[in-house]
Design a protein around this motif. Sequence first.
Motif, PDB file in Angstrom:
ATOM      1  N   GLU A  74     115.375  73.407  99.633  1.00 54.00           N
ATOM      2  CA  GLU A  74     114.475  73.658 100.474  1.00 54.00           C
ATOM      3  C   GLU A  74     114.110  72.560 101.287  1.00 54.00           C
ATOM      4  O   GLU A  74     113.972  72.984 102.313  1.00 54.00           O
ATOM      5  CB  GLU A  74     113.451  74.448  99.778  1.00 54.00           C
ATOM      6  N   GLU A  75     114.225  71.395 100.843  1.00 54.16           N
ATOM      7  CA  GLU A  75     114.036  70.080 101.629  1.00 54.16           C
ATOM      8  C   GLU A  75     115.018  70.061 102.362  1.00 54.16           C
ATOM      9  O   GLU A  75     115.121  69.021 103.413  1.00 54.16           O
ATOM     10  CB  GLU A  75     113.440  68.973 100.845  1.00 54.16           C
ATOM     11  N   LEU A  76     116.325  70.903 102.186  1.00 54.89           N
ATOM     12  CA  LEU A  76     117.163  69.870 103.402  1.00 54.89           C
ATOM     13  C   LEU A  76     117.016  70.880 104.304  1.00 54.89           C
ATOM     14  O   LEU A  76     117.620  70.521 105.625  1.00 54.89           O
ATOM     15  CB  LEU A  76     119.187  70.717 102.355  1.00 54.89           C
ATOM     16  N   GLY A  77     116.922  71.820 104.224  1.00 50.92           N
ATOM     17  CA  GLY A  77     116.435  72.734 105.648  1.00 50.92           C
ATOM     18  C   GLY A  77     117.594  73.583 106.070  1.00 50.92           C
ATOM     19  O   GLY A  77     117.628  74.595 106.945  1.00 50.92           O
ATOM     20  N   GLN A  78     118.428  73.913 105.055  1.00 49.46           N
ATOM     21  CA  GLN A  78     119.592  74.900 105.010  1.00 49.46           C
ATOM     22  C   GLN A  78     119.571  76.999 104.580  1.00 49.46           C
ATOM     23  O   GLN A  78     118.996  76.908 103.885  1.00 49.46           O
ATOM     24  CB  GLN A  78     120.401  74.480 104.633  1.00 49.46           C
ATOM     25  N   THR A  79     120.404  77.046 105.614  1.00 50.90           N
ATOM     26  CA  THR A  79     119.930  78.572 105.159  1.00 50.90           C
ATOM     27  C   THR A  79     121.721  78.754 104.815  1.00 50.90           C
ATOM     28  O   THR A  79     122.361  77.937 104.965  1.00 50.90           O
ATOM     29  CB  THR A  79     119.550  80.141 105.836  1.00 50.90           C
ATOM     30  N   ALA A 129     126.526  71.643 105.135  1.00 54.32           N
ATOM     31  CA  ALA A 129     125.948  72.107 105.232  1.00 54.32           C
ATOM     32  C   ALA A 129     124.366  70.162 104.167  1.00 54.32           C
ATOM     33  O   ALA A 129     123.471  70.448 105.146  1.00 54.32           O
ATOM     34  CB  ALA A 129     125.039  73.105 104.374  1.00 54.32           C
ATOM     35  N   LEU A 130     125.071  70.585 103.740  1.00 57.79           N
ATOM     36  CA  LEU A 130     124.838  68.960 103.334  1.00 57.79           C
ATOM     37  C   LEU A 130     124.675  68.001 104.121  1.00 57.79           C
ATOM     38  O   LEU A 130     123.576  67.671 104.362  1.00 57.79           O
ATOM     39  CB  LEU A 130     125.375  68.637 101.431  1.00 57.79           C
ATOM     40  N   TYR A 188     114.539  75.825  95.429  1.00 65.24           N
ATOM     41  CA  TYR A 188     115.941  76.282  95.813  1.00 65.24           C
ATOM     42  C   TYR A 188     115.908  77.177  96.850  1.00 65.24           C
ATOM     43  O   TYR A 188     115.162  78.498  97.204  1.00 65.24           O
ATOM     44  CB  TYR A 188     117.125  76.020  95.078  1.00 65.24           C
ATOM     45  N   THR A 189     116.650  77.334  97.978  1.00 65.71           N
ATOM     46  CA  THR A 189     117.348  78.522  99.430  1.00 65.71           C
ATOM     47  C   THR A 189     117.789  78.914  98.611  1.00 65.71           C
ATOM     48  O   THR A 189     119.074  78.270  98.366  1.00 65.71           O
ATOM     49  CB  THR A 189     117.053  77.634 100.269  1.00 65.71           C
ATOM     50  N   VAL A 190     118.518  80.385  98.470  1.00 64.33           N
ATOM     51  CA  VAL A 190     119.257  80.857  97.775  1.00 64.33           C
ATOM     52  C   VAL A 190     119.531  82.815  98.798  1.00 64.33           C
ATOM     53  O   VAL A 190     118.980  82.984  99.216  1.00 64.33           O
ATOM     54  CB  VAL A 190     119.010  81.489  96.435  1.00 64.33           C
ATOM     55  N   GLY A 191     121.678  82.248  98.136  1.00 62.55           N
ATOM     56  CA  GLY A 191     121.755  83.869  98.471  1.00 62.55           C
ATOM     57  C   GLY A 191     122.962  83.578  98.030  1.00 62.55           C
ATOM     58  O   GLY A 191     123.611  82.707  97.208  1.00 62.55           O
ATOM     59  N   TYR A 192     123.516  85.022  97.673  1.00 64.80           N
ATOM     60  CA  TYR A 192     124.663  85.345  97.291  1.00 64.80           C
ATOM     61  C   TYR A 192     125.517  86.857  97.327  1.00 64.80           C
ATOM     62  O   TYR A 192     124.762  87.620  98.109  1.00 64.80           O
ATOM     63  CB  TYR A 192     124.605  85.715  95.653  1.00 64.80           C
ATOM     64  N   THR A 193     126.597  87.136  97.212  1.00 70.33           N
ATOM     65  CA  THR A 193     126.999  88.017  98.119  1.00 70.33           C
ATOM     66  C   THR A 193     128.450  88.405  97.223  1.00 70.33           C
ATOM     67  O   THR A 193     128.229  87.940  96.116  1.00 70.33           O
ATOM     68  CB  THR A 193     127.822  87.413  99.523  1.00 70.33           C
ATOM     69  N   LEU A 194     129.716  89.340  98.338  1.00 70.53           N
ATOM     70  CA  LEU A 194     130.494  89.637  97.157  1.00 70.53           C
ATOM     71  C   LEU A 194     131.533  89.076  97.891  1.00 70.53           C
ATOM     72  O   LEU A 194     132.124  89.724  99.235  1.00 70.53           O
ATOM     73  CB  LEU A 194     130.455  90.880  96.964  1.00 70.53           C
TER      74      LEU A 194
END
Length: 507
Positions: free
Chosen positions: A211-216, A488-489, A183-189
């Motif tokens: 990650e195959e979806l190529g999205q950030t 994104a999806l 998976y491509t992952v990010g987190y925030t507050l």
Amino acid sequence: MNLNMQKKARRIQEGQPPRVLDIFSGCGGISLGFHAAGFRIDANVEIDPDAAASHAFNFHPGHPRSAHYAQARDITQTLPHELAEELGLLEDGLALEETIDVIVGGPPCQAYARVGRSKLREIQQHPEAFLHDQRANLFEMYLAYVAAFQPLALLMENVPDIMNQRGQNVAQIMAEALEDSGYTVGYTLLNAAFYGVPQMRERMFLVAYREELGQTVTFPPYTHHVDLPPGYEGSRQVALKSLRRHDLFGAEADHHYIQPPTPDPDLPPAVTAQDALQDLPVIRDHLEGKLKRGARRFEDAEPLPYRLSARQGTYAHQMRHWDGFGERGGIRDHAIRFLPRDYPIFARMQPGDQYPEAKQVAVRLFNEKLREAAQQGKDTSTGSVTWDLLLQATVPPYDDSKFPNKWRKMEPDMPARTLMAHLGKDGYSHIHYDSAQARTISVREAARLQSFPDGFVFKGTMNPAFKQIGNAVPPLLVRPIAQGMLNALQAGVAGYLAGIQREAQPA
């Protein structure tokens, strides 16, 4: 995973709504945000019976399996394929990995639990083994469900402190485990007040895509502006304290953390408590002796008429006319706690006053009553029967040096402070700003502050309803995140399927 992923991708490309599984769902704050963004809520797991009943009633009304949807489930005792079978997800010969496109949820934070990177990585190979492990914590359960259903995307929500849990950043550990799993992952507050919620509520959000979806991973820009009180910025700094800014070589270490959007003072001002509540009926029955102590069910009560009209575009109008959850002939659940000792104190408190100021008000009221009793010829000496009775009937017993934040009278011109689950026990943290009503907020007012629309039903009595609301994630905060994930999806599956088609063409 490729064949199942292709089936899911084609389904979304055909315009069908992505299917959501909400684990640790509560009554459905996250579910409602995703529903509003165009997702379909297909399943949930919730251990609290009242919250499970609320989720089923709101998202699966009249469903042939409504009794199964309303069933409370312990995730540590519920295997993914058992859940899928009970809810009919495996009909039409679907494999488990085909049934769910997105997993969402907020695992309750266990303060005593340490999360190990190696153990989280092993879950991908043996998810059901961890579901049977009594030592496993709820973060591991979340990842075990991800491993079993193999969603295209996921969202995890939690308190900011999850980034500094006994010195470890659990969000980063989860991000690394998910990245290892593809998976491509990010987190925030994010703070809810910046997204039109009339409440200052800070939360950590983690988003991941295959990650195959190529999205950030990105998070939505703010829609509103507010100057947060110092305490909220301080809490954020504590949460960020364990964030590893750089490793030994100067590179970013916790590289999955994404800076929140920058506040913009030119945006519309935040929605205030008064914006959220002013159109609701005035409550004064308690001041007239018409309110009695005891549990109250209000699901079938006659709706109360709104006090004011709601202009198009206002927060009140949005709460009344939410698609699929519009008001049902008026206001329901407008019930308050029975707190007769404290009504006079509430009336004299000023907006922003907390428990020390409330205690001072109570002492003044006590002294006034002592003078009245003395004028009637009663013995009001310290320790006398009259003195004791008046003290108990007037002054709260808590030490104001130990519980300074136990009470708070809301400011009408600011968003409310964070609603907590203990609203179900007392409600003193949110005293209504209107002194003429002299009370704590009602169930429906709490729902409004949490951005639940007026047609959303809470099952159970008053206290469980307060608890469900306090535990929830504000739907209006979730909705823009979900909208971004839907975009994104859709973009990701289009590119993914186009790539497969190119590879299939002869050279």
